[in-house]
Motif scaffolding. Structure first.
Motif, PDB file in Angstrom:
ATOM      1  N   GLN A  17       3.942 105.006  61.164  1.00  0.00           N
ATOM      2  CA  GLN A  17       3.728 104.526  59.987  1.00  0.00           C
ATOM      3  C   GLN A  17       3.753 104.685  59.080  1.00  0.00           C
ATOM      4  O   GLN A  17       2.687 105.085  58.714  1.00  0.00           O
ATOM      5  CB  GLN A  17       3.679 102.728  60.801  1.00  0.00           C
ATOM      6  N   ASN A  18       4.480 104.622  57.733  1.00  0.00           N
ATOM      7  CA  ASN A  18       4.199 103.968  56.453  1.00  0.00           C
ATOM      8  C   ASN A  18       3.894 102.266  55.655  1.00  0.00           C
ATOM      9  O   ASN A  18       4.746 101.741  56.578  1.00  0.00           O
ATOM     10  CB  ASN A  18       5.068 104.663  55.943  1.00  0.00           C
ATOM     11  N   TYR A  19       2.548 102.627  55.163  1.00  0.00           N
ATOM     12  CA  TYR A  19       2.644 101.533  54.628  1.00  0.00           C
ATOM     13  C   TYR A  19       2.908 101.310  53.329  1.00  0.00           C
ATOM     14  O   TYR A  19       3.074 102.409  52.453  1.00  0.00           O
ATOM     15  CB  TYR A  19       0.984 100.488  54.726  1.00  0.00           C
ATOM     16  N   GLY A  20       3.325 100.130  52.519  1.00  0.00           N
ATOM     17  CA  GLY A  20       3.628  99.463  51.086  1.00  0.00           C
ATOM     18  C   GLY A  20       2.667 100.179  50.511  1.00  0.00           C
ATOM     19  O   GLY A  20       1.021  99.496  50.507  1.00  0.00           O
ATOM     20  N   LYS A  21       2.218 100.630  48.942  1.00  0.00           N
ATOM     21  CA  LYS A  21       1.556 101.233  48.381  1.00  0.00           C
ATOM     22  C   LYS A  21       1.259 100.852  47.503  1.00  0.00           C
ATOM     23  O   LYS A  21       3.087 101.112  46.367  1.00  0.00           O
ATOM     24  CB  LYS A  21       0.951 102.733  48.721  1.00  0.00           C
ATOM     25  N   LYS A  22       0.750 101.055  46.102  1.00  0.00           N
ATOM     26  CA  LYS A  22       1.337 100.998  44.981  1.00  0.00           C
ATOM     27  C   LYS A  22       1.740 101.979  44.171  1.00  0.00           C
ATOM     28  O   LYS A  22       1.809 103.451  44.718  1.00  0.00           O
ATOM     29  CB  LYS A  22      -0.641 100.879  44.061  1.00  0.00           C
ATOM     30  N   LEU A  23       2.948 101.627  42.815  1.00  0.00           N
ATOM     31  CA  LEU A  23       3.756 102.556  42.480  1.00  0.00           C
ATOM     32  C   LEU A  23       2.943 103.202  41.519  1.00  0.00           C
ATOM     33  O   LEU A  23       3.601 104.679  42.429  1.00  0.00           O
ATOM     34  CB  LEU A  23       4.547 101.405  41.451  1.00  0.00           C
TER      35      LEU A  23
END
Length: 853
Positions: free
Chosen positions: A321-327
């Motif tokens: 899985q990939n998690y959301g991160k800061k742009l």
């Protein structure tokens, strides 16, 4: 005399040449009339269309020939006629097959259970996606990808990995949209959520997906605030045959599928089986996955009145899985960057992922009691095993942000007592679910029908954590288990998608939490529908009772492990009417009210045994108006809606000075209004055009009240937060789409779909000033070619190529924060790069070859 005789013969010849005969008949799709269908005498301009009862009368000057019957979305049918005796030919009932699959052929089991829109004459806002389109366009995506060209539907989360997508309908998230599999509810009974990784094989086994936006036609007391999505699976095929297919795609994706059906024997038995395997690296870094789908269906037609079907299906899978991160992180390392793993022993190992295996079985019985009455019953069960992969302890990372396994192993080996400072773990979420839905349908009079039935369910969930990799340590020390002090855990468990069915930790080897819950549900429902001439009206109602219990073996001593049992009652009522104003149009209006019980996870505070004393039923009021137009070349619908959702209460508790305090957010009302349009047109015989538009205004109304109470429920403080007019986030409120399919020559076609998304706000909860994301456009395209490989259409080879996001649009698909831009922070298209979220997928492709036999 001769002159008169010749004149008479000439007159008779001319009269015979221009004599007018009448051709009559009824046009149907197998489940009802097709008003607006076109009938033309081949090679002439003599044509007519059918009325609302499906009847037609066509006048022709030809003594014999062929008529061509056509209706948009259906395959043309050519029928011969010959005026042998008399001046009228009755062709009887002509059934047109859908260009994808007939709905009455799609639903071959549980016909009284599956609440399709066609089963009720009063219309609703609905879109149906059939097997041919699912097989052509889903590619490597979740089944949710098939719904992207539907008004008021927003699909996001694909960047998380295989099976991690989610959809919103009319701005309501998945836990407020009802999902049904062959008529049985599949939303989680604890929290209403659904995880598409558990249903990764749905695109292989689906005969159709029907999205009923808003109130829908389901008679069950379900959580359909936004809408209801029906998945109708394959059953036992009536004819012998099968298929084999191979698919490849970007990022090393590979999939094989094979299916075979024996057909129905003279004794009434038949079996269909399907197996598939898939694997791929995933679009983003560190999102590889693999899995299978199995499907077994055994049918038995005992006689003309009794039909049985047993179905077993499952889709074991495991994926990173990939998690959301800061742009700003994406700007530094690239949009495919994922730091959820690292290199161990020369190979990449993700520290985050998901694994699950959820066999689902159901037994359907369709009983035609009389010509007017029928009974449909489904007995179902599912056994979910698996969970999420994660970490425990403090992570050590490399300079570029990846997990530094070498450093972690060194720290674990240097531990004075051999205890792990960092380890990999599973959060296990097992369950067993059994249910029964039964529906009795009868025609009370020629114009009045009755449906009534039962919905019974029992669910038990089991939740705990277990260690999967000690990474060089001797054991993991758990200091928080009330019943096993300073518990040393030496055992580790795998994330294999098959072994999880039986191999998971016993009580001694569980840590962090170990509890289960039991939810029992019983409901009754009914519907009356009256239909006569151009008018129809219906009323639906349901009443349900739920009981909740919770047992916690980890955080409580034996005398307190059993939580208080909680019972609650819910109900809903829906009604509507429709009037056909001419041969090609009809108006409808529907209204509904739901009193929905709170979910289990909101009844017990902080995932503990303490009962939330402030929960109450949520109130949902829905109103809809619509108009449907249908003609030879165009079918279109326009719908207007207003949905109010209020009386939501969420509560958390904390200990202050040895006393318990309760913080309650008495949820603000959500008010969703909007207009939707969708159409299908056939301007040319070899050109199909589709389109949709949805313009919504989804806002919070009023104030959010945050109240602090003491143990005796006395108010300590109360804060009123003004959120009136704040925009609801997580789904685009304005969407437009246009699609076309053009058959260049026989069995060779190209198609394309364009979509525009606007008014998309951050998923930051109830806030006054939410952050609006940039608008974006997506273009998907495909090519299909069908090669006949035998003497019939059954033997064929189908080639399909899809390219999604053709122009490689760069866009932000979702944010979970709403940090405003300022003069100093970096920005991406006007968005502060300190915001957290996901970029959407770039250009992807997939190609498949399918052999039907």
């Amino acid at each position: 005399m001769k002159t008169w005789l010749l004149t008479g013969l000439l007159f008779m010849a001319i009269s015979a040449t221009y004599a007018q005969g009448k051709i009559t008949g009824i046009i149907s799709d197998g489940s009802g009339p097709l008003p607006g269908a076109n009938i033309v005498v081949k090679g002439t301009s003599e044509a007519t269309s059918v009325d609302f009862d499906g009847k037609f009368t066509l006048t022709t000057t030809k003594n014999s020939g062929e008529v061509v019957v056509s209706f948009i979305g259906n395959e043309n049918k050519t029928i011969k006629f010959n005026f042998v005796n008399g001046s009228t030919v009755d062709l009887g009932t002509i059934v047109l097959s859908s260009s994808s699959n007939q709905l009455n052929e799609i639903v071959v089991m549980g016909k009284g259970i599956i609440d399709l829109a066609t089963e009720r004459k009063t219309p609703i806002a609905v879109s149906t996606i059939k097997a041919a389109e699912i097989q052509a366009k889903v590619g490597t995506s979740d089944i949710t990808q098939t719904m992207v060209n539907t008004p008021s539907v927003y699909v996001a989360g694909q960047s998380g990995g295989f099976g991690d997508s989610r959809i919103s309908v009319r701005g309501f998230a998945q836990d407020n949209t009802a999902f049904l599999l062959n008529g049985q509810p599949i939303n989680g009974m604890e929290d209403g959520k659904i995880y598409w990784s558990n249903w990764s094989g749905m695109s292989d086994i689906a005969n159709a997906v029907q999205i009923q936006r808003g109130l829908g036609s389901s008679k069950l007391a379900i959580s359909s605030v936004g809408g209801t999505v029906n998945f109708i699976t394959k059953a036992t095929d009536k004819r012998e045959g099968g298929f084999a297919s191979v698919g490849v795609a970007n990022d090393n994706y590979f999939k094989t599928t094979a299916a075979y059906s024996t057909g129905m024997s003279e004794s009434g038995w038949g079996t269909s089986v399907m197996l598939s395997h898939w694997q791929g690296d995933g679009y983003n870094d560190g999102t590889a996955g693999q899995g299978e789908t199995y499907f077994i269906s055994v049918g038995y037609k005992a006689n003309e009145r009794h039909n049985f079907n047993f179905l077993l299906t499952g889709a074991p899978q495991e994926h990173e899985q990939n998690y959301g991160k800061k742009l700003s992180v994406y700007e530094k390392y690239g949009r495919k960057y994922n730091n959820n793993g690292g290199v161990l022993n020369g190979e990449y190992l993700s520290a985050v992922g998901n694994y699950y295996h959820k066999p689902v079985a159901n037994l359907n019985w369709d009983f035609d009691i009389t010509e007017k009455s029928s009974l449909s019953t489904v007995l179902y069960a599912s056994w979910g095993r698996g969970g999420s992969i994660g970490t425990v302890g403090s992570t050590k990372r490399t300079a570029d942000g990846y997990v530094d396994y070498d450093a972690i192993i060194a720290a674990n080996e240097a531990s004075a007592d051999g205890a792990a400072t960092f380890a990999l773990r599973n959060s296990v979420n097992n369950h067993e679910w059994y249910g029964l839905v039964s529906n009795f349908k009868t025609a009370l009079t020629e114009n009045l029908s009755l449906n009534t039935g039962l919905d019974l369910r029992t669910y038990q969930g089991l939740h705990f954590r277990q260690i999967t990799n000690l990474l060089g340590a001797d054991f993991y020390l758990d200091k928080f288990n009330k019943n096993i002090p300073n518990n040393k855990i030496f055992e580790t468990y795998s994330t294999d998608r098959y072994s999880v069915l039986t191999n998971y930790a016993d009580k001694k080897n569980r840590y962090s939490w170990d509890y289960d819950e039991t939810i029992n549900y019983g409901g009754i429902f009914g519907q009356l529908e009256y239909s006569k001439n151009n008018f129809s009206t219906f009323f639906q109602g349901s009443l349900s009772s739920q009981s909740h219990t919770r047992t916690d073996r980890y955080a409580y001593f034996p005398e307190n492990q059993e939580a208080e049992k909680v019972n609650n009652i819910g109900y809903n009522a829906k009604g509507g009417a429709s009037y056909k104003i001419d041969q090609i149009g009809s108006f409808y209006a529907n209204a509904g009210y739901y009193s929905r019980q709170p979910y289990h996870d909101n009844i017990y505070l902080n995932f503990g045994n303490e009962v939330n004393p402030l929960t109450k039923n949520e109130k949902i009021l829905g109103l809809e108006l619509g108009y449907t137009y249908s003609s030879e070349f165009l079918t279109a619908s326009v719908n207007a809606y207003r949905t109010s959702w209020k009386d939501r209460v969420t509560t958390t508790s904390t200990e202050v000075n040895n006393l318990q305090e309760y913080k309650t957010n008495e949820g603000v009302e959500q008010l969703h209004t909007g207009v939707e349009l969708d159409f299908v047109a056939k301007p040319l015989p070899n050109l199909d055009v589709t389109g949709f538009a949805s313009v919504g205004n989804w806002e919070y109304a009023g104030n959010s009240v945050i109240t602090i109470r003491d143990e005796d429920r006395n108010v300590i403080s109360s804060e009123i937060v003004d959120v009136d007019g704040g925009k609801v986030g997580d789904a685009a409120q304005t969407t437009f789409g246009l699609g076309a399919k053009y058959e260049i020559f026989t069995r060779f076609s190209v198609d394309a779909d364009w979509r525009n998304y606007a008014k998309l706000y951050s998923n930051a909860g109830a806030v006054k000033n939410n952050l609006e994301l940039p608008n974006y456009d997506i273009m998907d395209a495909g090519i299909s070619y069908k090669i006949l490989a035998g003497t019939t259409k059954q033997n064929s080879i189908l080639l399909r190529l899809n390219v999604n996001n053709v122009f490689d649009e760069v866009y932000i698909s979702e944010l979970t924060t709403n940090i405003a831009s300022n003069g100093t922070d970096l920005n991406v298209r006007g968005i502060n790069t300190n915001n957290n979220g996901y970029y959407g997928l770039g250009r992807t492709w997939n190609f498949s070859v399918r052999f039907n036999f």
